[in-house]
Design an enzyme around this catalytic site. Sequence first.
Site, short mmCIF file in Angstrom:
data_model
loop_
_atom_site.label_atom_id
_atom_site.label_comp_id
_atom_site.label_asym_id
_atom_site.label_seq_id
_atom_site.Cartn_x
_atom_site.Cartn_y
_atom_site.Cartn_z
N LYS A 173 0.85 -1.19 0.00
CA LYS A 173 0.00 0.00 0.00
C LYS A 173 0.89 1.24 0.00
CE LYS A 173 -1.49 2.44 3.29
NZ LYS A 173 -1.21 3.76 2.68
N GLU A 248 11.70 1.24 9.07
CA GLU A 248 12.66 2.30 8.71
C GLU A 248 11.96 3.62 9.00
OE1 GLU A 248 15.66 1.90 7.96
OE2 GLU A 248 15.87 -0.11 7.13
N CYS A 282 15.01 10.57 4.51
CA CYS A 282 15.21 10.16 5.90
C CYS A 282 16.63 10.42 6.35
CB CYS A 282 14.87 8.69 6.05
SG CYS A 282 15.69 7.66 4.84
N GLU A 379 12.65 16.34 13.76
CA GLU A 379 12.99 16.12 12.35
C GLU A 379 12.20 17.11 11.48
OE1 GLU A 379 11.43 12.54 10.54
OE2 GLU A 379 13.07 12.47 9.11
#
Length: 476
Positions: A173, A248, A282, A379
Amino acid sequence: METFAMTIGGQPVQAARRFAVINPASGKAFAEVPAGDTTHLEAAVAAARAAFPAWSRMADSERRVLVHALAGVLESHMPELMLLVTKETGKPLGGLNGVGAGMEVGGAIAWTHVTADLSLPVEVIQDNAEARIEVHRKPLGVVGSITPWNWPLMIAIWHIMPALRAGNTVVLKPSELTPAATLRFGELAREVLPPGVLNVISAERDAGVGEAMASHPGIDKIVFTGSTPTGRRIMASAAGNLKRLTLELGGNDAGIVLPDVDPEEVAGKLFGVTFHNNGQTCACLKRLYVHDSLYEPLCQELARLAREAVVGDGLQAETQLGPVQNAKQMAYVAELVDDARARGARVLSGGRARAGGGYFYEPTVLADVSDGMRVVDEEQFGPVLPVIRYSDIDEVIRRANDNPNGLGGSIWSQDPGKAAELALRLECGTAWINEHGAIQPDAPFGGVKQSGIGVEFGRYGLEEYTTIQTLKIMKS
Ligand code: NAD
């Protein structure tokens, strides 16, 4: 308006409704995709389960050929897939230092070929007069893959290829924000794979399909790339059938510049590893710690590069940085910069959204920031670099590690030996010297602490899609 179908059991599948995919360079829809729901998930899991026995028992050499053939499909449709990636993510076709849609599709091809050539040989750990003991790596069953919006096609490939190579079948997905290129790949893969081996379903966020995948008893493993809060929720939902997990998750990578570098020489590289894909990677450098002795010249050089960067629609050849991928993310980036400004940060470049259509935010370099400010601790995942001053090396290592994330980190120095010693003290899954975020398909990559569980790529990554079976054959 372009449209795409889901792929379930080797067939194109539409849903009762469609939803729009927005091009962030314009803020307008360019495609529509099926609004799938949990009934489509049930069909996809059933198809994947039905396909598993034959796929897992297929000769290893045949599976290798088919995975290479998937790379061939990517290759022959590269221009089309690049356009879709640019339109749905905003990332330029070329991009800053060549980091753009071309790299995304090219990387997908390279990763597929390298993964196809990996193997899982039987390990013999004892073979004597008493017994022979072999360690076999067997596929897990059905792998559920959930992907984010920043590198949608490449990350889908990172999930799909090792899963298939090891003999699993897949239900994937994509992010509701960037489903187009992945759905298109699912369509193309039908030409290569037996029905049910790869199923791709699209759904809006509130359809609950991601949650249903995480808790589904017919899915044996989830591989998820995305934010840490979602990773936590998936881990909780996966407990029901003790799903295997590769997570991750977010990163807040620190880079540390030692006093022995030339600020003008290092600035270009630092700028690239921070701002490519608009910081929406990332393992972009997200906090830069610079020694007091070269703080001001390096800040000024980074700000000059930020002012000179060509920001625009990724479809235009000269564009280096595109828009932020979505309105919510841009609002978050602006909030962090405004908070820093209010707390005394010096805005050396950017610091504001660009007027007109699309989600454009000017590349921003912030000086006089410190740990404790949100833009350093959180972040940012956008075109913003906080530059933090330090004077003592032990102190700066402590500050770099004082963060719940642990994806990557880097040391910048003319003395690689000394830099390597310091890099090994960083709490992160990958540490680079005079580089940041550079990954390759044969080297393991993953996060420590709250940046994730497990690794991807190479032999170590492939093993995550297997379970061990020990075989002991008695001889006496
Ligand atoms: P996100 O967590 O918002 O969404 C990722 C995916 O999870 C989407 O497909 C979404 O539909 C799905 N999802 C949302 N809620 C869910 C739930 N409760 N259960 C199951 N699935 C659910 O992440 P994002 O905003 O798309 O991606 C950005 C984040 O991804 C950043 O934090 C970035 O650092 C991280 N990221 C990490 C890596 C890595 O390799 N470590 C790589 C790329 C991106």
